[in-house]
Design a protein around this motif. Structure first.
Motif, PDB file in Angstrom:
ATOM      1  N   MET A  24       0.802  -1.224   0.000  1.00 24.13           N
ATOM      2  CA  MET A  24       0.000   0.000   0.000  1.00 24.13           C
ATOM      3  C   MET A  24       0.836   1.276   0.000  1.00 24.13           C
ATOM      4  SD  MET A  24      -2.641  -1.840   0.004  1.00 24.13           S
ATOM      5  CE  MET A  24      -3.854  -0.539  -0.150  1.00 24.13           C
ATOM      6  N   GLY A  25       2.163   1.158   0.098  1.00 23.36           N
ATOM      7  CA  GLY A  25       3.024   2.339   0.160  1.00 23.36           C
ATOM      8  C   GLY A  25       3.419   2.838  -1.216  1.00 23.36           C
ATOM      9  N   GLY A  26       3.338   4.169  -1.427  1.00 24.23           N
ATOM     10  CA  GLY A  26       3.757   4.741  -2.701  1.00 24.23           C
ATOM     11  C   GLY A  26       2.658   5.566  -3.343  1.00 24.23           C
ATOM     12  N   LEU A  51       2.765 -10.226   1.221  1.00 25.45           N
ATOM     13  CA  LEU A  51       2.093  -9.037   0.704  1.00 25.45           C
ATOM     14  C   LEU A  51       1.278  -8.394   1.823  1.00 25.45           C
ATOM     15  CD1 LEU A  51       0.852 -10.510  -2.698  1.00 25.45           C
ATOM     16  CD2 LEU A  51       3.034  -9.375  -2.190  1.00 25.45           C
ATOM     17  N   HIS A  52       1.786  -7.284   2.353  1.00 22.86           N
ATOM     18  CA  HIS A  52       1.126  -6.591   3.462  1.00 22.86           C
ATOM     19  C   HIS A  52       0.230  -5.482   2.926  1.00 22.86           C
ATOM     20  CE1 HIS A  52       3.689  -8.304   6.727  1.00 22.86           C
ATOM     21  NE2 HIS A  52       4.532  -8.452   5.720  1.00 22.86           N
ATOM     22  N   GLY A  53      -1.043  -5.497   3.348  1.00 22.99           N
ATOM     23  CA  GLY A  53      -1.955  -4.451   2.904  1.00 22.99           C
ATOM     24  C   GLY A  53      -3.402  -4.863   3.074  1.00 22.99           C
ATOM     25  N   ASN A  94      -0.941  -1.254  12.982  1.00 22.47           N
ATOM     26  CA  ASN A  94      -1.708  -2.130  12.095  1.00 22.47           C
ATOM     27  C   ASN A  94      -1.672  -1.599  10.661  1.00 22.47           C
ATOM     28  OD1 ASN A  94      -3.240  -4.388  11.466  1.00 22.47           O
ATOM     29  ND2 ASN A  94      -5.173  -3.297  11.737  1.00 22.47           N
ATOM     30  N   THR A  95      -0.521  -1.001  10.289  1.00 23.23           N
ATOM     31  CA  THR A  95      -0.366  -0.521   8.929  1.00 23.23           C
ATOM     32  C   THR A  95       0.433  -1.528   8.113  1.00 23.23           C
ATOM     33  OG1 THR A  95       1.709   0.640   9.422  1.00 23.23           O
ATOM     34  CG2 THR A  95      -0.353   1.878   9.725  1.00 23.23           C
ATOM     35  N   SER A  96       0.306  -1.422   6.804  1.00 19.90           N
ATOM     36  CA  SER A  96       1.055  -2.319   5.919  1.00 19.90           C
ATOM     37  C   SER A  96       2.558  -2.098   6.053  1.00 19.90           C
ATOM     38  CB  SER A  96       0.616  -2.112   4.465  1.00 19.90           C
ATOM     39  OG  SER A  96       0.745  -0.759   4.071  1.00 19.90           O
ATOM     40  N   MET A  97       2.959  -0.857   6.326  1.00 17.13           N
ATOM     41  CA  MET A  97       4.379  -0.552   6.481  1.00 17.13           C
ATOM     42  C   MET A  97       4.927  -1.189   7.756  1.00 17.13           C
ATOM     43  SD  MET A  97       6.275   3.185   6.643  1.00 17.13           S
ATOM     44  CE  MET A  97       5.872   3.622   4.962  1.00 17.13           C
ATOM     45  N   TRP A  98       4.212  -1.031   8.843  1.00 20.72           N
ATOM     46  CA  TRP A  98       4.649  -1.637  10.106  1.00 20.72           C
ATOM     47  C   TRP A  98       4.769  -3.150   9.952  1.00 20.72           C
ATOM     48  CZ3 TRP A  98       5.876   0.430  14.951  1.00 20.72           C
ATOM     49  CH2 TRP A  98       6.041  -0.512  15.979  1.00 20.72           C
ATOM     50  N   GLY A  99       3.753  -3.768   9.333  1.00 22.49           N
ATOM     51  CA  GLY A  99       3.760  -5.210   9.157  1.00 22.49           C
ATOM     52  C   GLY A  99       4.907  -5.707   8.307  1.00 22.49           C
ATOM     53  N   GLY A 116       6.749   3.634   0.309  1.00 23.09           N
ATOM     54  CA  GLY A 116       5.996   4.572   1.133  1.00 23.09           C
ATOM     55  C   GLY A 116       6.811   5.734   1.661  1.00 23.09           C
ATOM     56  N   ASN A 117       6.197   6.483   2.547  1.00 18.51           N
ATOM     57  CA  ASN A 117       6.764   7.664   3.193  1.00 18.51           C
ATOM     58  C   ASN A 117       8.160   7.366   3.762  1.00 18.51           C
ATOM     59  OD1 ASN A 117       7.355   9.429   5.468  1.00 18.51           O
ATOM     60  ND2 ASN A 117       5.269  10.195   5.286  1.00 18.51           N
ATOM     61  N   THR A 118       9.176   8.076   3.261  1.00 18.38           N
ATOM     62  CA  THR A 118      10.561   7.796   3.652  1.00 18.38           C
ATOM     63  C   THR A 118      10.810   8.005   5.140  1.00 18.38           C
ATOM     64  OG1 THR A 118      11.342   8.447   1.455  1.00 18.38           O
ATOM     65  CG2 THR A 118      12.985   8.344   3.204  1.00 18.38           C
ATOM     66  N   GLY A 119      10.363   9.133   5.669  1.00 14.14           N
ATOM     67  CA  GLY A 119      10.580   9.427   7.083  1.00 14.14           C
ATOM     68  C   GLY A 119       9.913   8.413   7.989  1.00 14.14           C
ATOM     69  N   ALA A 120       8.679   8.034   7.647  1.00 10.46           N
ATOM     70  CA  ALA A 120       7.958   7.047   8.439  1.00 10.46           C
ATOM     71  C   ALA A 120       8.629   5.685   8.354  1.00 10.46           C
ATOM     72  CB  ALA A 120       6.508   6.954   7.952  1.00 10.46           C
TER      73      ALA A 120
END
Length: 364
Positions: A24-26, A51-53, A94-99, A116-120
């Motif tokens: 989901m990032g991007g 596949l996280h999302g 519970n985000t796709s990035m965290w997972g 996804g978001n670089t800083g995050a």
């Protein structure tokens, strides 16, 4: 998190490389991300994908991605926005990035990839994976095309606004390991970015960093070239260019802007009149080679160096081709001795630091 086992070989195997992906990032997720995975899977059918999302959204796209056969969908209810603050992203688990990062932390994936978001992404990666022993801060690396037909490794390009001399030495160690692992360079040459090549130029931190590199470079097994200037990055003067994240990020964005400007100028010039258009047709092979060299998708995949786990950052606005290249970087690192290269030199660096401290304590 609910795990939906889709595909015939969804169970994770220790015999294959597993890549954990923030679908989901991007800017163009999940469409370009799934297309990119599919493109990558055409030549890497043995790789397993986590596949996280949002499961329904992923399944919709998988119908048009027949080459993705070895995968597991890990459902996440939330998505980290491209404009989200790192502090907010770290609190949402519970985000796709965290997972995607959590799978690396739990040793069920060899590497994580996100556009996804670089800083995050940096904040979440640092929080979950922590840094390697001997590393003060992680760094982001970029691969820079050069006239020699190769690529120069540049770091840091955005993880740290400023860096002290010790951190710049750590970046040199990590950049050298990356160049060995990704580009098979046996003894990568290392340059320290400065406003000039003379020893007296530059601010105190960069001069001290060069002193440390020259004094301990041989002990650390580093091939230290010396100071390099901005133009040396694109000319491939050294295999590795070390700088702080503030300077590196500006250099990277400036290069990207210059490439877009040249491409537009060339395109407009070739369409200016019939004669120019005829010349473009005649020289089409050369222009296609130039386009390939300048295409940022071919160099997509910055790595967060210095973490206890592999994390690859794809450009937020990447297309499918670019994301596939980021996956190639993750796969090559996962199969390499990258962490071993870094660990060995960091161990040497710690010994050097101890040897320097002991005489200082004795003098007191």
């Amino acid at each position: 998190m609910e795990i939906s086992n889709s595909g015939e070989n969804a169970k994770i195997s220790q015999n294959v490389v597993t890549l954990s992906i923030d679908v989901m990032g991007g800017d163009y997720a999940p469409d370009e991300i799934i297309k990119g995975i599919n493109l990558f899977a055409k030549t890497n059918g043995d790789v397993h994908f986590l596949l996280h999302g949002i499961e329904n959204e992923i399944n919709k796209r998988l119908a048009a991605a027949p080459d993705i056969k070895n995968y597991t969908i890990i459902h996440s209810d939330e998505v980290v926005g491209m404009d989200a603050k790192p502090s907010q992203a770290m609190r949402r688990k519970n985000t796709s990035m965290w997972g995607a990062i959590e799978s690396v932390k739990k040793n069920v994936a060899h590497a994580a990839v996100s556009a996804g978001n670089t800083g995050a992404l940096m904040a979440i990666s640092n929080l979950q994976l922590r840094t390697l022993k001997g590393v003060h801060r992680p760094a982001i690396t970029a691969s820079w095309p050069n006239p020699n037909g190769g690529r120069s490794v540049v770091l840091d390009v955005g993880a740290n606004v400023d860096s002290d001399p010790d951190q710049l030495v750590e970046f040199a160690i990590m950049g050298e390991a990356f160049a060995k692992a990704i580009y098979d360079i046996k003894e990568p040459s290392i340059g320290l970015l400065n406003v000039g090549t003379e020893d007296q130029k530059g601010h105190e931190e960069v001069r001290e960093a060069m002193r440390l590199l020259r004094e301990h470079g041989e002990t650390l097994g580093l091939n230290v070239y010396g100071f390099v200037e901005g133009n040396d990055i694109s000319m491939g003067t050294t295999d590795v260019v070390v700088t702080d994240g503030f300077t590196g990020n500006i250099a990277l964005k400036s290069a990207e802007g210059a490439a877009k400007f040249i491409a537009k100028l060339l395109k407009d010039s070739l369409k200016a009149d019939p004669l120019s258009m005829l010349g473009a047709v005649i020289a089409s092979n050369g222009f296609n080679r130039l386009k390939k060299i300048m295409d940022p998708a071919n160099f997509n995949g910055g790595v967060f160096l210095g973490l206890n786990g592999l994390v690859v950052k794809s450009h937020g606005g990447t297309n499918a081709k670019g994301f596939a290249n980021a996956l190639e970087v993750a796969l090559k690192l996962a199969k390499s001795d990258y962490n071993k290269f870094i660990a060995n030199n960091l161990e040497r660096l710690e010994r050097v630091r101890s040897e320097v401290k002991e005489p200082a304590m004795a003098d007191k």
